[in-house]
Design an enzyme around this catalytic site. Structure first.
Site, short mmCIF file in Angstrom:
data_model
loop_
_atom_site.label_atom_id
_atom_site.label_comp_id
_atom_site.label_asym_id
_atom_site.label_seq_id
_atom_site.Cartn_x
_atom_site.Cartn_y
_atom_site.Cartn_z
CD GLN A 78 116.59 36.66 10.76
OE1 GLN A 78 117.35 36.21 11.59
NE2 GLN A 78 116.98 37.48 9.82
CG PHE A 79 109.12 37.12 9.16
CD1 PHE A 79 108.88 37.65 7.90
CD2 PHE A 79 109.32 37.98 10.23
CE1 PHE A 79 108.85 39.02 7.71
CE2 PHE A 79 109.28 39.35 10.05
CZ PHE A 79 109.05 39.88 8.79
CB THR A 80 113.63 38.10 7.05
OG1 THR A 80 114.63 37.81 8.02
CG2 THR A 80 112.73 39.23 7.53
#
Length: 150
Positions: A78-80
């Site tokens: 999850q890059f967020t």
């Protein structure tokens, strides 16, 4: 690397209406990777997560690790997790590693966690639009960052 760890009664990941991973009691891990993360970060995090005592013992105290509690694991990239909201109302993700760096580290993190726990680690699909379902248990939610080591 940053991980949001959630103790769950159950969790699953679906991509294009196909369930790609599911667990009962255990840990859902949301995994974020920065450009300067490397093997030392993922090894430290995997060890920390494998030994973290957040499952109840017979007295109801959080004294058992996921392996001692017979729990399962799912890790979702999850890059967020590295969103910057400093300017304006649209988050910037420039602190997140690009796929060429992040995907191999994510895979190695999952493999290292499997070795640390002796359990398979369910996975999301890197870069896909995923639907993550979870039933949080407790709730217990912990954020761990390999750069802070706290």
């Amino acid at each position: 690397m940053r991980v949001v760890l959630q103790r769950v009664a159950e969790a699953s990941v679906t991509v294009d209406s196909v369930r790609v991973s599911a667990i009962g009691k255990g840990l859902l891990l949301l995994v974020g990777i920065e450009p300067d993360d490397g093997p030392g970060d993922l090894e430290w995090l995997a060890g920390k997560i494998a030994r973290m005592r957040i499952f109840p013992d017979d007295a109801g105290l959080m004294n058992r690790s996921v392996t001692e509690a017979g729990g399962e694991l799912i890790a979702v990239s999850q890059f967020t997790l590295f969103a910057s909201t400093k300017k304006g109302n649209r988050p910037s993700f420039i602190r997140a590693a690009g796929p060429d760096h992040a995907e191999p580290l994510y895979r190695r993190f999952c493999e290292t966690l499997e070795k640390e726990t002796g359990k398979p680690v369910g996975r999301g699909v890197f870069g896909a639009d995923m639907k993550v379902h979870l039933l949080n248990d407790g709730p217990v939610t912990i954020v761990i960052d390999s750069h802070n080591r706290e």
